[in-house]
Structures are given as C-alpha cells and as structure tokens.
Design a protein around this motif. Structure first.
Motif, mmCIF file in Angstrom:
data_model
loop_
_atom_site.group_PDB
_atom_site.id
_atom_site.type_symbol
_atom_site.label_atom_id
_atom_site.label_comp_id
_atom_site.label_asym_id
_atom_site.label_seq_id
_atom_site.Cartn_x
_atom_site.Cartn_y
_atom_site.Cartn_z
ATOM 1 N N GLU A 5 0.838 -1.210 0.000
ATOM 2 C CA GLU A 5 0.000 0.000 0.000
ATOM 3 C C GLU A 5 0.865 1.249 0.000
ATOM 4 O O GLU A 5 0.629 2.189 -0.750
ATOM 5 C CB GLU A 5 -0.818 0.038 1.299
ATOM 6 C CG GLU A 5 -2.248 -0.427 1.156
ATOM 7 C CD GLU A 5 -2.858 -0.620 2.536
ATOM 8 O OE1 GLU A 5 -3.393 -1.718 2.749
ATOM 9 O OE2 GLU A 5 -2.742 0.292 3.397
ATOM 10 N N ALA A 6 1.889 1.245 0.869
ATOM 11 C CA ALA A 6 2.772 2.421 0.989
ATOM 12 C C ALA A 6 3.509 2.642 -0.339
ATOM 13 O O ALA A 6 3.692 3.786 -0.771
ATOM 14 C CB ALA A 6 3.763 2.201 2.129
ATOM 15 N N MET A 7 3.892 1.545 -1.011
ATOM 16 C CA MET A 7 4.586 1.680 -2.298
ATOM 17 C C MET A 7 3.641 2.248 -3.350
ATOM 18 O O MET A 7 4.027 3.108 -4.138
ATOM 19 C CB MET A 7 5.130 0.317 -2.738
ATOM 20 C CG MET A 7 6.387 -0.077 -1.973
ATOM 21 S SD MET A 7 6.746 -1.859 -1.988
ATOM 22 C CE MET A 7 6.714 -2.244 -3.699
ATOM 23 N N ALA A 8 2.387 1.789 -3.337
ATOM 24 C CA ALA A 8 1.415 2.271 -4.335
ATOM 25 C C ALA A 8 1.121 3.752 -4.117
ATOM 26 O O ALA A 8 0.861 4.486 -5.069
ATOM 27 C CB ALA A 8 0.122 1.459 -4.241
ATOM 28 N N ARG A 9 1.166 4.186 -2.860
ATOM 29 C CA ARG A 9 0.859 5.594 -2.567
ATOM 30 C C ARG A 9 2.119 6.470 -2.591
ATOM 31 O O ARG A 9 2.058 7.655 -2.308
ATOM 32 C CB ARG A 9 0.145 5.706 -1.217
ATOM 33 C CG ARG A 9 -1.303 5.197 -1.293
ATOM 34 C CD ARG A 9 -2.125 5.592 -0.084
ATOM 35 N NE ARG A 9 -1.801 4.785 1.082
ATOM 36 C CZ ARG A 9 -1.305 5.258 2.223
ATOM 37 N NH1 ARG A 9 -1.057 6.537 2.376
ATOM 38 N NH2 ARG A 9 -1.044 4.425 3.216
ATOM 39 N N THR B 253 10.320 -2.129 9.807
ATOM 40 C CA THR B 253 9.172 -3.035 9.948
ATOM 41 C C THR B 253 8.542 -2.905 11.339
ATOM 42 O O THR B 253 7.320 -2.843 11.487
ATOM 43 C CB THR B 253 9.622 -4.486 9.681
ATOM 44 O OG1 THR B 253 10.298 -4.521 8.422
ATOM 45 C CG2 THR B 253 8.459 -5.437 9.646
ATOM 46 N N LEU B 254 9.393 -2.823 12.353
ATOM 47 C CA LEU B 254 8.874 -2.704 13.724
ATOM 48 C C LEU B 254 8.127 -1.381 13.920
ATOM 49 O O LEU B 254 7.096 -1.335 14.610
ATOM 50 C CB LEU B 254 10.027 -2.814 14.734
ATOM 51 C CG LEU B 254 10.434 -4.258 15.043
ATOM 52 C CD1 LEU B 254 11.831 -4.305 15.668
ATOM 53 C CD2 LEU B 254 9.416 -4.920 15.969
ATOM 54 N N GLY B 255 8.638 -0.315 13.312
ATOM 55 C CA GLY B 255 7.964 0.989 13.406
ATOM 56 C C GLY B 255 6.565 0.902 12.801
ATOM 57 O O GLY B 255 5.588 1.425 13.361
ATOM 58 N N LEU B 256 6.476 0.209 11.687
ATOM 59 C CA LEU B 256 5.203 0.047 10.992
ATOM 60 C C LEU B 256 4.205 -0.729 11.866
ATOM 61 O O LEU B 256 3.031 -0.377 11.979
ATOM 62 C CB LEU B 256 5.475 -0.723 9.698
ATOM 63 C CG LEU B 256 4.309 -1.090 8.821
ATOM 64 C CD1 LEU B 256 3.844 0.141 8.066
ATOM 65 C CD2 LEU B 256 4.709 -2.173 7.826
ATOM 66 N N VAL B 257 4.668 -1.778 12.505
ATOM 67 C CA VAL B 257 3.795 -2.626 13.332
ATOM 68 C C VAL B 257 3.325 -1.849 14.567
ATOM 69 O O VAL B 257 2.145 -1.896 14.937
ATOM 70 C CB VAL B 257 4.532 -3.922 13.745
ATOM 71 C CG1 VAL B 257 3.761 -4.693 14.796
ATOM 72 C CG2 VAL B 257 4.768 -4.795 12.513
ATOM 73 N N THR C 129 4.569 6.792 -0.528
ATOM 74 C CA THR C 129 4.910 7.465 0.727
ATOM 75 C C THR C 129 6.397 7.227 1.025
ATOM 76 O O THR C 129 7.056 6.426 0.354
ATOM 77 C CB THR C 129 4.097 6.890 1.906
ATOM 78 O OG1 THR C 129 4.472 5.509 2.054
ATOM 79 C CG2 THR C 129 2.597 6.971 1.667
ATOM 80 N N GLU C 130 6.899 7.906 2.071
ATOM 81 C CA GLU C 130 8.293 7.736 2.478
ATOM 82 C C GLU C 130 8.565 6.260 2.829
ATOM 83 O O GLU C 130 9.583 5.687 2.431
ATOM 84 C CB GLU C 130 8.566 8.653 3.692
ATOM 85 C CG GLU C 130 9.958 8.564 4.282
ATOM 86 C CD GLU C 130 11.077 8.845 3.267
ATOM 87 O OE1 GLU C 130 10.809 9.468 2.222
ATOM 88 O OE2 GLU C 130 12.216 8.405 3.523
ATOM 89 N N LEU C 131 7.622 5.646 3.564
ATOM 90 C CA LEU C 131 7.778 4.226 3.916
ATOM 91 C C LEU C 131 7.851 3.369 2.645
ATOM 92 O O LEU C 131 8.684 2.468 2.543
ATOM 93 C CB LEU C 131 6.591 3.774 4.784
ATOM 94 C CG LEU C 131 6.559 2.275 5.078
ATOM 95 C CD1 LEU C 131 7.617 1.892 6.110
ATOM 96 C CD2 LEU C 131 5.175 1.833 5.567
#
Ligand code: AMP
Length: 226
Positions: free
Chosen positions: A48-52, A75-79, A54-56
């Motif tokens: 999703e982040a790649m499609a949008r 990955t941990l930040g995302l979770v 975003t920085e992530l």
C-alpha cells in the motif's frame, strides 16, 4: 475461546506463520474477521505504501522487489503504528510478521509496554512443491488484498475480486526467480522462529494443504484451544 469474538478481555495476539504461499493472508483475514481482531499484514502495508509513494513505500520498495526483507527497524515501526489504531484495540492476527528473531524480540518489547504477550502461533504446513505451484498462479486484489488462484481458487468473474469488485493483478514478486529467492530467505531467516515459538510452547501446526474452509476451521480450533 467462543467462536465469534476474542473473549480473553485483553489484548489478543495470534501470529500466523508459514512459508510464502502457505495461505497466511487468506486465513489471517478470515480468522481476524471471525474473532473481531485486526488483520495486520506487513506485506500488504508495504505494498500500500509503495502504491501511494509514501516515504515508507520508498524505503521498502527495493527490498520488496528483490524478495529480500525490509530492515527490522522500519518493519517494527510500521507494526507499532498499526497496533495503536482503533480497530486493533482487542488485538490482532499478525500475518507475515515477525519474520526475523530481531523482529520477534521487538514484538515482545512492544507488547510488554501494553502488558500483553503473544498468545498463540499458528504454523501453516504446506509441502514445498505445492508452494511453488500456488505462487505461480496467484492473483491479488489491488483494493482489498484478497488472494485468488487461477486453478485452485478462481474468482467468479476473471480479473474481478469477489469480495469488493476490485481489480485483480499478479504481484511482481510472484515471478519464478523472486519466488525462489523468497523461499530461500524464508528458510534462512524465518524458519528459526518456528523453533523459538515451539520451545516457548506457543506453536501449533495446522495442515495448510486442505481446502480453504477446512484450514480456517482448523486454525480457529487451534486458537480456541489455549
Ligand atoms: P508478503 O506479502 O508477506 O509475502 O510480503 C511481501 C514482501 O514484503 C516480502 O517479500 C518482504 O520484502 C516484505 N515484508 C513483508 N513482511 C515483512 C517483514 N515482517 N519483515 C521484512 N520484510 C517484510
């Protein structure tokens, strides 16, 4: 646990483990819905982040495209972020996370802050030859991430998601070379986690090579049985 809702009155965390193609996404989505828990799929969140853009998404892209793991801290930040959202108040089914020992330790620390622990780890067991076959014909919904297979689980209308009507596409990392790399990375980095959770008495193995409905019922039984 009674069917329908998480009944422990606390933060419930179930990890869905297994190699790529084992059916984690499909099963985690169904089980989360049945138990009233969030479905936390790190792969979906990265896509999703790649499609949008975003920085992530920018940070994750080169890793995901090659079938390598995104660095643990990202990955941990995302979770952490995802677990703090309102739909995760009762807990979550973790799908595709943790995938490294460092992520598992990070998850323990994060849960300890909430006074919670991992409740159960479900391992979906599927023979290797079957995994490569499944990943070959896999189609994913762009909108809701539901997963289909052109032979084993086709959508009612070709290229259209049964669940939300979204467009189906083939993930670029489902090509044979990247699938092979994803299976290798899994064996190197994620298989040791199975031992860790087994030693902790949290692991339950479920056959993942039965029909999707049979697997769902087996997973629910395994979770209910703590
Ligand atoms: P999946 O949809 O779970 O197969 O994940 C697709 C890709 O996203 C993986 O091949 C990795 O590049 C990345 N990814 C997903 N989850 C993680 C994770 N827990 N740690 C590192 N990378 C991940």
């Amino acid at each position: 646990m009674e069917s329908g809702q998480a009944s422990r009155g606390q933060f419930v965390i179930v990890i869905m483990m297994g190699p790529p193609g084992a059916g984690k996404g499909t099963q985690a989505q169904r089980v989360a819905e049945r138990l009233g828990l969030a479905h936390l799929a790190t792969g979906d969140l990265f896509r999703e982040a790649m499609a949008r853009h975003t920085e992530l998404g920018r940070q994750a892209e080169s890793y995901v495209k090659r079938g390598e793991y995104v660095p643990d801290q990202i990955t941990l930040g995302l979770v952490r972020e995802r677990l703090s959202q309102p739909d995760a108040q009762a807990g979550a089914i973790l799908d595709g996370f943790p995938r490294t020992l460092e992520q598992a330790r990070g998850l323990d620390r994060l849960l300890a802050e909430k006074g919670a622990t991992v409740d159960k780890v479900v391992y979906l067991d599927v023979p290797e030859a079957e995994l490569a076959r499944r990943l070959g014909g896999r189609w994913t919904c762009r909108r809701c991430q539901a997963v289909y297979h052109e032979v084993f689980n086709p959508p009612k209308t070709p290229s259209v998601c049964d669940v939300c009507g979204g467009e189906l596409y083939q993930r670029p990392d489902d090509t044979p070379a990247v699938v092979q790399r994803r299976l290798e990375v899994y064996h190197q980095q994620t298989a040791p986690l199975v031992q860790r959770y087994d030693a902790a008495g949290l692991l339950v193995r479920v056959r993942g090579d039965l029909s999707p409905d049979e697997v769902t019922e087996a997973v629910l039984r395994a979770i209910g049985d703590w």
